[in-house]
Design a protein around this motif. Structure first.
Motif, PDB file in Angstrom:
ATOM      1  N   PRO A 125       0.843  -1.207   0.000  1.00 29.04           N
ATOM      2  CA  PRO A 125       0.000   0.000   0.000  1.00 29.04           C
ATOM      3  C   PRO A 125       0.873   1.249   0.000  1.00 29.04           C
ATOM      4  O   PRO A 125       2.050   1.218   0.385  1.00 29.04           O
ATOM      5  CB  PRO A 125      -0.791  -0.124   1.308  1.00 29.04           C
ATOM      6  CG  PRO A 125       0.019  -1.027   2.174  1.00 29.04           C
ATOM      7  CD  PRO A 125       0.705  -1.992   1.235  1.00 29.04           C
ATOM      8  N   GLU A 126       0.290   2.367  -0.429  1.00 33.92           N
ATOM      9  CA  GLU A 126       1.066   3.601  -0.518  1.00 33.92           C
ATOM     10  C   GLU A 126       1.556   4.083   0.840  1.00 33.92           C
ATOM     11  O   GLU A 126       2.579   4.752   0.934  1.00 33.92           O
ATOM     12  CB  GLU A 126       0.238   4.703  -1.188  1.00 33.92           C
ATOM     13  CG  GLU A 126      -0.004   4.447  -2.666  1.00 33.92           C
ATOM     14  CD  GLU A 126      -0.613   5.637  -3.378  1.00 33.92           C
ATOM     15  OE1 GLU A 126      -0.540   5.670  -4.624  1.00 33.92           O
ATOM     16  OE2 GLU A 126      -1.172   6.527  -2.708  1.00 33.92           O
ATOM     17  N   CYS A 127       0.841   3.743   1.908  1.00 38.25           N
ATOM     18  CA  CYS A 127       1.239   4.189   3.245  1.00 38.25           C
ATOM     19  C   CYS A 127       1.014   3.078   4.251  1.00 38.25           C
ATOM     20  O   CYS A 127      -0.114   2.568   4.375  1.00 38.25           O
ATOM     21  CB  CYS A 127       0.464   5.440   3.651  1.00 38.25           C
ATOM     22  SG  CYS A 127       0.925   6.086   5.276  1.00 38.25           S
ATOM     23  N   ARG A 128       2.067   2.696   4.958  1.00 34.73           N
ATOM     24  CA  ARG A 128       1.971   1.755   6.090  1.00 34.73           C
ATOM     25  C   ARG A 128       2.301   2.550   7.343  1.00 34.73           C
ATOM     26  O   ARG A 128       3.443   3.004   7.520  1.00 34.73           O
ATOM     27  CB  ARG A 128       2.926   0.592   5.895  1.00 34.73           C
ATOM     28  CG  ARG A 128       2.585  -0.261   4.672  1.00 34.73           C
ATOM     29  CD  ARG A 128       3.697  -1.253   4.341  1.00 34.73           C
ATOM     30  NE  ARG A 128       3.966  -2.149   5.451  1.00 34.73           N
ATOM     31  CZ  ARG A 128       4.968  -3.029   5.468  1.00 34.73           C
ATOM     32  NH1 ARG A 128       5.795  -3.103   4.435  1.00 34.73           N
ATOM     33  NH2 ARG A 128       5.155  -3.808   6.507  1.00 34.73           N
ATOM     34  N   PRO A 129       1.338   2.758   8.256  1.00 33.57           N
ATOM     35  CA  PRO A 129       1.530   3.703   9.369  1.00 33.57           C
ATOM     36  C   PRO A 129       2.760   3.464  10.235  1.00 33.57           C
ATOM     37  O   PRO A 129       3.461   4.423  10.586  1.00 33.57           O
ATOM     38  CB  PRO A 129       0.231   3.543  10.177  1.00 33.57           C
ATOM     39  CG  PRO A 129      -0.773   3.111   9.160  1.00 33.57           C
ATOM     40  CD  PRO A 129      -0.037   2.229   8.201  1.00 33.57           C
ATOM     41  N   ALA A 130       3.039   2.216  10.606  1.00 24.77           N
ATOM     42  CA  ALA A 130       4.177   1.961  11.491  1.00 24.77           C
ATOM     43  C   ALA A 130       5.492   2.336  10.806  1.00 24.77           C
ATOM     44  O   ALA A 130       6.364   2.993  11.397  1.00 24.77           O
ATOM     45  CB  ALA A 130       4.187   0.492  11.912  1.00 24.77           C
ATOM     46  N   ARG A 131       5.625   1.925   9.555  1.00 26.56           N
ATOM     47  CA  ARG A 131       6.827   2.290   8.799  1.00 26.56           C
ATOM     48  C   ARG A 131       6.897   3.798   8.601  1.00 26.56           C
ATOM     49  O   ARG A 131       7.960   4.410   8.743  1.00 26.56           O
ATOM     50  CB  ARG A 131       6.816   1.568   7.456  1.00 26.56           C
ATOM     51  CG  ARG A 131       7.891   2.031   6.491  1.00 26.56           C
ATOM     52  CD  ARG A 131       7.719   1.384   5.126  1.00 26.56           C
ATOM     53  NE  ARG A 131       8.540   2.054   4.112  1.00 26.56           N
ATOM     54  CZ  ARG A 131       8.536   1.730   2.820  1.00 26.56           C
ATOM     55  NH1 ARG A 131       7.764   0.766   2.387  1.00 26.56           N
ATOM     56  NH2 ARG A 131       9.306   2.388   1.974  1.00 26.56           N
ATOM     57  N   ASP A 132       5.763   4.397   8.305  1.00 23.02           N
ATOM     58  CA  ASP A 132       5.721   5.843   8.077  1.00 23.02           C
ATOM     59  C   ASP A 132       6.162   6.600   9.321  1.00 23.02           C
ATOM     60  O   ASP A 132       6.890   7.601   9.234  1.00 23.02           O
ATOM     61  CB  ASP A 132       4.306   6.256   7.668  1.00 23.02           C
ATOM     62  CG  ASP A 132       4.272   7.637   7.037  1.00 23.02           C
ATOM     63  OD1 ASP A 132       4.454   8.620   7.762  1.00 23.02           O
ATOM     64  OD2 ASP A 132       4.066   7.724   5.811  1.00 23.02           O
ATOM     65  N   ALA A 133       5.725   6.126  10.495  1.00 24.78           N
ATOM     66  CA  ALA A 133       6.108   6.798  11.743  1.00 24.78           C
ATOM     67  C   ALA A 133       7.621   6.743  11.942  1.00 24.78           C
ATOM     68  O   ALA A 133       8.244   7.727  12.358  1.00 24.78           O
ATOM     69  CB  ALA A 133       5.385   6.160  12.922  1.00 24.78           C
ATOM     70  N   ARG A 134       8.237   5.594  11.664  1.00 27.08           N
ATOM     71  CA  ARG A 134       9.687   5.478  11.820  1.00 27.08           C
ATOM     72  C   ARG A 134      10.422   6.417  10.856  1.00 27.08           C
ATOM     73  O   ARG A 134      11.384   7.103  11.241  1.00 27.08           O
ATOM     74  CB  ARG A 134      10.128   4.030  11.581  1.00 27.08           C
ATOM     75  CG  ARG A 134       9.660   3.041  12.646  1.00 27.08           C
ATOM     76  CD  ARG A 134      10.374   1.717  12.502  1.00 27.08           C
ATOM     77  NE  ARG A 134      10.128   1.070  11.210  1.00 27.08           N
ATOM     78  CZ  ARG A 134       9.110   0.249  10.965  1.00 27.08           C
ATOM     79  NH1 ARG A 134       8.246  -0.017  11.929  1.00 27.08           N
ATOM     80  NH2 ARG A 134       8.967  -0.317   9.781  1.00 27.08           N
ATOM     81  N   GLU A 135       9.959   6.444   9.606  1.00 25.57           N
ATOM     82  CA  GLU A 135      10.630   7.282   8.607  1.00 25.57           C
ATOM     83  C   GLU A 135      10.428   8.768   8.890  1.00 25.57           C
ATOM     84  O   GLU A 135      11.345   9.590   8.718  1.00 25.57           O
ATOM     85  CB  GLU A 135      10.122   6.913   7.218  1.00 25.57           C
ATOM     86  CG  GLU A 135      10.520   5.506   6.795  1.00 25.57           C
ATOM     87  CD  GLU A 135       9.789   5.029   5.552  1.00 25.57           C
ATOM     88  OE1 GLU A 135      10.242   4.035   4.949  1.00 25.57           O
ATOM     89  OE2 GLU A 135       8.764   5.642   5.183  1.00 25.57           O
ATOM     90  N   THR A 136       9.232   9.126   9.330  1.00 15.84           N
ATOM     91  CA  THR A 136       8.980  10.526   9.681  1.00 15.84           C
ATOM     92  C   THR A 136       9.793  10.930  10.904  1.00 15.84           C
ATOM     93  O   THR A 136      10.341  12.038  10.965  1.00 15.84           O
ATOM     94  CB  THR A 136       7.477  10.748   9.940  1.00 15.84           C
ATOM     95  OG1 THR A 136       6.732  10.393   8.765  1.00 15.84           O
ATOM     96  CG2 THR A 136       7.186  12.199  10.283  1.00 15.84           C
ATOM     97  N   ALA A 137       9.893  10.032  11.877  1.00 14.81           N
ATOM     98  CA  ALA A 137      10.690  10.311  13.080  1.00 14.81           C
ATOM     99  C   ALA A 137      12.146  10.566  12.716  1.00 14.81           C
ATOM    100  O   ALA A 137      12.801  11.452  13.299  1.00 14.81           O
ATOM    101  CB  ALA A 137      10.583   9.145  14.060  1.00 14.81           C
ATOM    102  N   ALA A 138      12.660   9.821  11.751  1.00 16.99           N
ATOM    103  CA  ALA A 138      14.049  10.022  11.332  1.00 16.99           C
ATOM    104  C   ALA A 138      14.253  11.426  10.765  1.00 16.99           C
ATOM    105  O   ALA A 138      15.282  12.070  11.011  1.00 16.99           O
ATOM    106  CB  ALA A 138      14.436   8.962  10.303  1.00 16.99           C
ATOM    107  N   VAL A 139      13.264  11.914  10.011  1.00 16.94           N
ATOM    108  CA  VAL A 139      13.366  13.277   9.471  1.00 16.94           C
ATOM    109  C   VAL A 139      13.308  14.298  10.604  1.00 16.94           C
ATOM    110  O   VAL A 139      14.115  15.241  10.660  1.00 16.94           O
ATOM    111  CB  VAL A 139      12.252  13.546   8.448  1.00 16.94           C
ATOM    112  CG1 VAL A 139      12.282  15.004   7.993  1.00 16.94           C
ATOM    113  CG2 VAL A 139      12.378  12.619   7.246  1.00 16.94           C
ATOM    114  N   LEU A 140      12.361  14.125  11.516  1.00 18.30           N
ATOM    115  CA  LEU A 140      12.190  15.089  12.604  1.00 18.30           C
ATOM    116  C   LEU A 140      13.428  15.178  13.484  1.00 18.30           C
ATOM    117  O   LEU A 140      13.834  16.271  13.898  1.00 18.30           O
ATOM    118  CB  LEU A 140      10.962  14.725  13.443  1.00 18.30           C
ATOM    119  CG  LEU A 140       9.598  14.799  12.734  1.00 18.30           C
ATOM    120  CD1 LEU A 140       8.490  14.302  13.655  1.00 18.30           C
ATOM    121  CD2 LEU A 140       9.297  16.213  12.259  1.00 18.30           C
TER     122      LEU A 140
END
Length: 498
Positions: free
Chosen positions: A68-83
Motif C-alpha cells: 500500500p502507498e502508506c503503512r503507518p508503522a513504517r511511516d512513523a519510523r521514517e517521519t521520526a528520522a526526518v524530525l
C-alpha cells in the motif's frame, strides 16, 4: 517558529491534501514560521510544485511492489528520522493523511511541541492538540467526541476551509457574466475520468452557446483523450496547471467538479456547482450539501453518465434564480479566511496580559465609554466618571473579580474581565481598545487570558461567555478562540497541563 507538514499527493490519493496544506504553509510563512514538508515519493506527487514555491521537501521512500502507498508503522519510523535530523525542534507537526491516526501521532509526540490533525472522515482516533475538520455536517459537534482527548481543541466547519488567498481576493470581484460559461475541474488526477463525461455531454445540451474552461491536472492519466475531444470542439478551452485558479473560476457561471477541497473554493466565489463524488470520502458531505440545497449533487462517479450531466447543465442554465440561490448559500458558508484564522491559532500574535493597576483607571474609563464598545455591551449607556471610579475601586478589592489588560509590543489592545461564579467556573467579558477593532486581535487576547487563568487559577475548569444576539463579530471571536456555543452561551474547558 517551525512547522512540519506530513501530507501526500498521488494519482490514487489526488492532490487536495497537499494543495490545502500548501495554502496553510504560505500563511504560516507570512507569519514568520519556517515550514517544511514530508511527502512520500509516489506517482503524481507534488514535490516539484512545493519546491517551486520555495518549500523544502523531505521525501520518504516509495512503497515496494504490491505494498500500500502508506503503512503507518513504517511511516512513523521514517517521519521520526526526518524530525530528529532537524536542529532547533518543531513547534507544530501538521498531518493531513487519511491513512495516519492516533498510533502514528503518539509515536511522534515526544519529537514535537504540538500536533495538528486535518481530517474530515471522523473514522479513527487521534492523539493531537488541535483537530481541524472543514466539512459541513449537522452533527459536527459530535463526530469527534469519542475520537480525541477532552483537551483537544476542535476547529470545525467551512469557516476554517484552507484556501489560498487568491480566492479571498477574487471573492470581492463583480464581473459581468454571460450566463453560459462553465468551469470544469475534477481534481489533479481525475482517476474516474469525469472530465471526459462532461465533454461527451456537450452534443446533448439544448443550449449550444455554452463556453467551457476545462482544467486538467498534471497527473491526469486520460490527458490525451481529453485533449482530442477538446480540440474537436471550439467551445472548449483546455488549461493545464493553472497558476491562479480563482481568477479563472470567478469568470464562470456554473462549475462542474468533484466533492473534495474545491467545494469550498467554489463556495467562496459563489460559483453554483454540479458535483460528482469521485472518492468514498466525498460522498457523505456531498449528499448532505445536496439535500441542504447548496449544490446540485448527481451521485457517485459510477452512477453518473453524460445524459445526467447534460440535464443538470441545461436545468441550471434555464433557471437563473436557482443559480442565484446556490451562489448565495455557498458564499454564506465560506469567506476565504480559514488559513488566517488557523495561522493566528498556531502562531498567535505575541500578546501579554497583566492585572490592572491603579494608574489604569483613567484609560479604562475612556475605553469603556468608547462608542464601539458600548454598542455591544449589555448596558449601552454612557458611564458617568463618579460611577466608573467607584466600580474601578471595587474591582481592585474584589477577590472574585479579575481585570486584565492585554498588551502587544508594550501597547494596550484590550481588557478582559473575569467574574468567578465558583472556584471552577468564571465568566469572561472582553472589549478592545479603540483603534484595535477589525485586526483579528480579539481571539488572541481571549486565548492569552485563558493561558493566564491556567497559570494563576489552576482550580478553574471552565470559562463562560454571554454574547448579545446581534453581536455577530463577538460570536465569531469566541468561536475563533476555541469556545463552543450552547444555545447562545459560549464555553471553553481549560485543559491544565496539556
Amino acid at each position: 517558529m517551525r512547522a512540519v507538514i506530513r501530507a501526500d499527493a498521488s494519482i490514487a490519493i489526488g492532490s487536495g491534501h497537499v494543495h490545502r496544506c500548501l495554502s496553510l504553509a504560505v500563511e504560516l510563512r507570512r507569519r514568520g514560521a519556517e515550514v517544511l514538508f514530508i511527502c512520500r515519493e509516489l506517482p503524481g506527487n507534488l514535490g516539484a510544485l512545493l519546491a517551486e514555491r520555495d518549500f523544502r521537501v523531505f521525501f520518504l521512500p516509495p512503497p515496494g511492489e504490491g505494498e500500500p502507498e502508506c503503512r503507518p508503522a513504517r511511516d512513523a519510523r521514517e517521519t521520526a528520522a526526518v524530525l530528529t535530523s532537524l536542529s532547533g525542534g518543531v513547534d507544530w507537526l501538521i498531518v493531513d493523511h487519511y491513512a495516519l491516526g492516533g498510533e502514528w501521532e503518539s509515536a511522534l509526540r515526544d519529537l514535537v511541541t504540538s500536533i495538528l490533525v486535518v481530517d474530515d472522515l471522523a473514522d479513527r482516533r487521534h492523539d493531537c492538540d488541535v483537530l481541524l475538520d472543514q466539512g459541513f455536517y449537522a452533527d459536527a459537534e459530535h463526530r469527534y467526541r469519542e475520537l480525541v482527548s477532552p483537551g483537544c481543541r476542535l476547529l470545525l466547519g467551512p469557516r476554517y476551509a484552507l484556501l489560498n488567498d487568491g480566492f479571498t481576493r477574487q471573492r470581492q470581484r463583480e464581473d459581468e457574466k454571460s450566463g453560459e460559461r462553465l468551469f470544469v475541474f475534477f481534481g489533479g488526477s481525475d482517476a474516474t475520468n469525469e472530465t471526459e463525461k462532461v465533454l461527451q455531454a456537450l452534443p446533448l445540451l439544448k443550449n449550444r452557446n455554452v463556453q467551457l474552461d476545462v482544467v486538467i491536472g498534471g497527473g491526469n492519466p486520460f490527458r490525451a483523450r481529453i485533449e482530442k475531444l477538446a480540440a474537436a470542439d471550439d467551445r472548449v478551452r483546455l488549461h493545464g496547471q493553472v497558476e491562479d485558479m480563482a481568477a479563472l473560476m470567478v469568470k464562470s457561471d456554473i462549475a462542474l467538479g468533484a466533492g473534495g477541497t474545491t467545494t469550498w473554493e467554489r463556495f467562496c466565489l459563489g460559483l453554483p456547482s454540479i458535483v460528482v463524488s469521485v472518492a468514498d470520502n466525498q460522498t457523505a458531505l456531498s449528499e448532505f450539501l445536496g439535500l441542504d440545497g447548496r449544490i446540485v449533487y448527481l451521485g457517485r462517479a459510477g452512477q453518473v453518465d453524460r445524459e445526467m450531466i447534460a440535464r443538470a447543465i441545461d436545468s441550471l442554465l434555464e433557471f437563473p434564480w436557482w443559480r442565484r440561490s446556490l451562489s448565495r448559500r455557498g458564499r454564506e458558508l465560506v469567506d476565504g479566511q480559514g488559513c488566517r484564522r488557523l495561522g493566528r491559532i498556531l502562531f498567535p500574535e505575541e500578546i501579554q496580559v497583566r492585572p490592572v493597576r491603579e494608574d489604569d483607571e483613567e484609560k479604562i474609563f475612556a475605553w469603556r465609554n468608547a462608542v464601539e464598545n458600548r454598542r455591544f455591551s449589555f448596558s449601552s449607556r454612557e458611564i458617568p466618571l463618579a460611577e466608573h471610579q467607584q466600580w474601578f475601586r471595587e474591582c481592585l478589592c474584589d477577590d472574585r473579580r479579575v481585570l486584565l489588560i492585554g498588551e502587544r509590543d508594550g501597547r494596550p489592545i484590550g481588557v478582559l474581565r473575569y467574574d468567578f461564579r465558583s472556584s471552577a467556573e468564571v465568566v469572561v467579558s472582553v472589549y478592545l481598545v479603540p483603534g484595535c477593532h477589525g485586526r483579528g486581535l480579539g481571539g488572541s487576547l481571549i486565548r492569552a487570558g485563558s493561558g493566564w487563568l491556567r497559570e494563576h487559577y489552576p482550580a478553574c475548569e471552565q470559562v463562560v461567555a454571554e454574547v448579545l444576539a446581534g453581536n455577530r463579530a463577538g460570536r465569531k471571536v469566541f468561536l475563533e478562540a476555541g469556545f463552543t456555543e450552547y444555545y447562545g452561551v459560549f464555553r471553553e474547558v481549560l485543559a491544565h497541563g496539556s
